[in-house]
Design a protein around this motif. Structure first.
Motif, PDB file in Angstrom:
ATOM      1  N   ARG A   1       8.723  -4.290   4.373  1.00  0.00           N
ATOM      2  CA  ARG A   1       7.775  -5.430   5.188  1.00  0.00           C
ATOM      3  C   ARG A   1       7.916  -4.453   6.370  1.00  0.00           C
ATOM      4  N   PHE A   2       6.747  -4.323   7.188  1.00  0.00           N
ATOM      5  CA  PHE A   2       7.059  -3.763   8.661  1.00  0.00           C
ATOM      6  C   PHE A   2       5.760  -4.132   9.560  1.00  0.00           C
ATOM      7  N   ARG A   3       6.001  -4.276  11.002  1.00  0.00           N
ATOM      8  CA  ARG A   3       4.672  -4.210  11.905  1.00  0.00           C
ATOM      9  C   ARG A   3       4.481  -3.070  12.301  1.00  0.00           C
ATOM     10  N   LEU A   4       3.229  -2.799  12.432  1.00  0.00           N
ATOM     11  CA  LEU A   4       2.656  -1.577  13.116  1.00  0.00           C
ATOM     12  C   LEU A   4       1.830  -2.123  14.255  1.00  0.00           C
ATOM     13  N   THR A   5       2.030  -1.334  15.318  1.00  0.00           N
ATOM     14  CA  THR A   5       1.215  -1.632  16.795  1.00  0.00           C
ATOM     15  C   THR A   5       0.598  -0.485  16.967  1.00  0.00           C
ATOM     16  N   MET A   6      -0.499  -0.502  17.240  1.00  0.00           N
ATOM     17  CA  MET A   6      -1.508   0.664  17.677  1.00  0.00           C
ATOM     18  C   MET A   6      -1.564   0.778  19.135  1.00  0.00           C
ATOM     19  N   HIS A   7      -1.608   2.053  19.725  1.00  0.00           N
ATOM     20  CA  HIS A   7      -2.002   2.273  21.049  1.00  0.00           C
ATOM     21  C   HIS A   7      -3.251   1.476  21.535  1.00  0.00           C
ATOM     22  N   PRO A   8      -3.317   1.186  22.745  1.00  0.00           N
ATOM     23  CA  PRO A   8      -4.466   0.401  23.207  1.00  0.00           C
ATOM     24  C   PRO A   8      -5.773   1.050  22.727  1.00  0.00           C
ATOM     25  N   ASP A   9      -6.665   0.254  22.655  1.00  0.00           N
ATOM     26  CA  ASP A   9      -8.314   0.923  22.119  1.00  0.00           C
ATOM     27  C   ASP A   9      -8.850   1.204  23.473  1.00  0.00           C
ATOM     28  N   GLU A  10     -10.094   1.775  23.286  1.00  0.00           N
ATOM     29  CA  GLU A  10     -10.842   2.041  24.406  1.00  0.00           C
ATOM     30  C   GLU A  10     -10.964   0.876  25.415  1.00  0.00           C
ATOM     31  N   ASN A  11     -11.039  -0.377  25.064  1.00  0.00           N
ATOM     32  CA  ASN A  11     -11.212  -1.690  25.685  1.00  0.00           C
ATOM     33  C   ASN A  11      -9.938  -2.333  26.180  1.00  0.00           C
ATOM     34  N   GLY A  12      -8.648  -1.553  25.999  1.00  0.00           N
ATOM     35  CA  GLY A  12      -7.383  -1.918  26.254  1.00  0.00           C
ATOM     36  C   GLY A  12      -6.819  -2.997  25.268  1.00  0.00           C
ATOM     37  N   LYS A  13      -7.438  -3.266  24.229  1.00  0.00           N
ATOM     38  CA  LYS A  13      -6.884  -4.294  23.045  1.00  0.00           C
ATOM     39  C   LYS A  13      -5.855  -3.385  22.374  1.00  0.00           C
ATOM     40  N   VAL A  14      -4.757  -4.119  22.131  1.00  0.00           N
ATOM     41  CA  VAL A  14      -3.619  -3.426  21.212  1.00  0.00           C
ATOM     42  C   VAL A  14      -3.904  -4.291  19.938  1.00  0.00           C
ATOM     43  N   TRP A  15      -3.866  -3.569  18.665  1.00  0.00           N
ATOM     44  CA  TRP A  15      -4.232  -4.179  17.206  1.00  0.00           C
ATOM     45  C   TRP A  15      -2.461  -3.968  16.882  1.00  0.00           C
ATOM     46  N   SER A  16      -2.106  -5.073  16.190  1.00  0.00           N
ATOM     47  CA  SER A  16      -0.889  -5.080  15.240  1.00  0.00           C
ATOM     48  C   SER A  16      -0.903  -5.954  14.187  1.00  0.00           C
ATOM     49  N   TRP A  17      -0.288  -5.376  13.236  1.00  0.00           N
ATOM     50  CA  TRP A  17      -0.311  -6.102  11.890  1.00  0.00           C
ATOM     51  C   TRP A  17       1.025  -6.085  11.164  1.00  0.00           C
ATOM     52  N   VAL A  18       1.291  -6.760  10.072  1.00  0.00           N
ATOM     53  CA  VAL A  18       2.251  -6.722   9.200  1.00  0.00           C
ATOM     54  C   VAL A  18       1.749  -6.217   7.935  1.00  0.00           C
ATOM     55  N   SER A  19       2.522  -5.247   7.550  1.00  0.00           N
ATOM     56  CA  SER A  19       2.092  -4.450   6.185  1.00  0.00           C
ATOM     57  C   SER A  19       3.257  -4.625   5.345  1.00  0.00           C
ATOM     58  N   GLU A  20       3.019  -4.432   4.080  1.00  0.00           N
ATOM     59  CA  GLU A  20       4.256  -4.292   3.025  1.00  0.00           C
ATOM     60  C   GLU A  20       3.703  -3.118   2.175  1.00  0.00           C
ATOM     61  N   ARG A  21       4.699  -2.074   1.846  1.00  0.00           N
ATOM     62  CA  ARG A  21       4.369  -1.168   1.027  1.00  0.00           C
ATOM     63  C   ARG A  21       5.541  -0.748   0.294  1.00  0.00           C
ATOM     64  N   THR A  22       5.148  -0.406  -1.181  1.00  0.00           N
ATOM     65  CA  THR A  22       5.960  -0.135  -2.236  1.00  0.00           C
ATOM     66  C   THR A  22       6.066   1.168  -2.622  1.00  0.00           C
ATOM     67  N   VAL A  23       7.212   2.067  -2.744  1.00  0.00           N
ATOM     68  CA  VAL A  23       7.272   3.377  -3.041  1.00  0.00           C
ATOM     69  C   VAL A  23       7.796   3.515  -4.228  1.00  0.00           C
ATOM     70  N   ASP A  24       6.778   4.574  -4.911  1.00  0.00           N
ATOM     71  CA  ASP A  24       7.427   4.987  -6.441  1.00  0.00           C
ATOM     72  C   ASP A  24       7.939   6.518  -6.434  1.00  0.00           C
ATOM     73  N   ARG A  25       8.863   6.676  -5.957  1.00  0.00           N
ATOM     74  CA  ARG A  25       9.404   8.087  -5.670  1.00  0.00           C
ATOM     75  C   ARG A  25       9.194   8.944  -7.006  1.00  0.00           C
ATOM     76  N   LYS A  26       9.638   8.600  -8.097  1.00  0.00           N
ATOM     77  CA  LYS A  26       9.436   9.421  -9.437  1.00  0.00           C
ATOM     78  C   LYS A  26       8.049   9.584  -9.521  1.00  0.00           C
ATOM     79  N   GLY A  27       7.133   8.729  -9.189  1.00  0.00           N
ATOM     80  CA  GLY A  27       5.679   8.856  -9.733  1.00  0.00           C
ATOM     81  C   GLY A  27       4.960   9.354  -8.504  1.00  0.00           C
ATOM     82  N   LEU A  28       5.504   9.409  -7.446  1.00  0.00           N
ATOM     83  CA  LEU A  28       4.879  10.314  -6.427  1.00  0.00           C
ATOM     84  C   LEU A  28       3.705   9.381  -5.716  1.00  0.00           C
ATOM     85  N   THR A  29       3.864   8.141  -5.737  1.00  0.00           N
ATOM     86  CA  THR A  29       2.688   7.084  -5.127  1.00  0.00           C
ATOM     87  C   THR A  29       3.350   5.869  -4.204  1.00  0.00           C
TER      88      THR A  29
END
Length: 159
Positions: free
Chosen positions: A49-77
């Motif tokens: 689980r991690f927080r991503l923050t983007m560079h400011p958009d053309e209006n100066g707004k900074v978008w940020s959100w929390v995502s969760e990702r699960t890796v399957d190394r053996k299945g390459l997904t």
């Protein structure tokens, strides 16, 4: 109607190298041009689980959100979803890696829906993702291939 996108690119590098570089979350701000920072919140097994923050958009707004990702190394997904959905009703992401002649094919699939009060609709976001994903994928491809040519690819673990 919910949005669905599929974008892919072939990288002239072994699948192990492409996997390691694209799944090294702390390096994402250097790998993707759109991310200003990434903060790891929690790691449990193959799920992060991690927080991503983007560079400011053309209006100066900074978008940020929390995502969760699960890796399957053996299945390459990789399966990911936004936990803090922001303007999305949901956002589900599926990354796949395929060994192909000459390297690795990387495919990103995104399924999502925008909330009724979001500033854009599903069609707009589909077009936006389909414009931006190929740009990001090409940047990533170029960075991986450059590191390969320079002999600086990361050490990889074989599964």
């Amino acid at each position: 109607m919910p949005g669905h996108t599929e974008n892919e690119i072939t990288v002239n590098a072994p699948v192990d190298v492409v996997w390691e570089m694209t799944n090294d979350l702390p390096s994402w701000p250097q790998l993707f041009s759109e991310y200003a920072s990434l903060e790891i919140i929690e790691e449990k097994g193959d799920t992060t689980r991690f927080r991503l923050t983007m560079h400011p958009d053309e209006n100066g707004k900074v978008w940020s959100w929390v995502s969760e990702r699960t890796v399957d190394r053996k299945g390459l997904t990789v399966r990911a979803r936004r936990v803090e959905t922001g303007p999305f009703a949901h956002m589900d992401i599926h990354w796949q890696y395929f060994k192909v002649p000459g390297g690795t094919r990387m495919k990103w699939t995104q399924d999502f829906a925008m909330k009724p009060d979001a500033p854009v609709d599903d069609a707009w976001m589909t077009d936006n993702i389909n414009r931006n994903s190929p740009i990001q994928m090409a940047l990533i491809r170029d960075k991986i291939e450059k590191r390969q040519r320079e002999g600086r690819a990361p050490a990889v673990s074989r599964v």
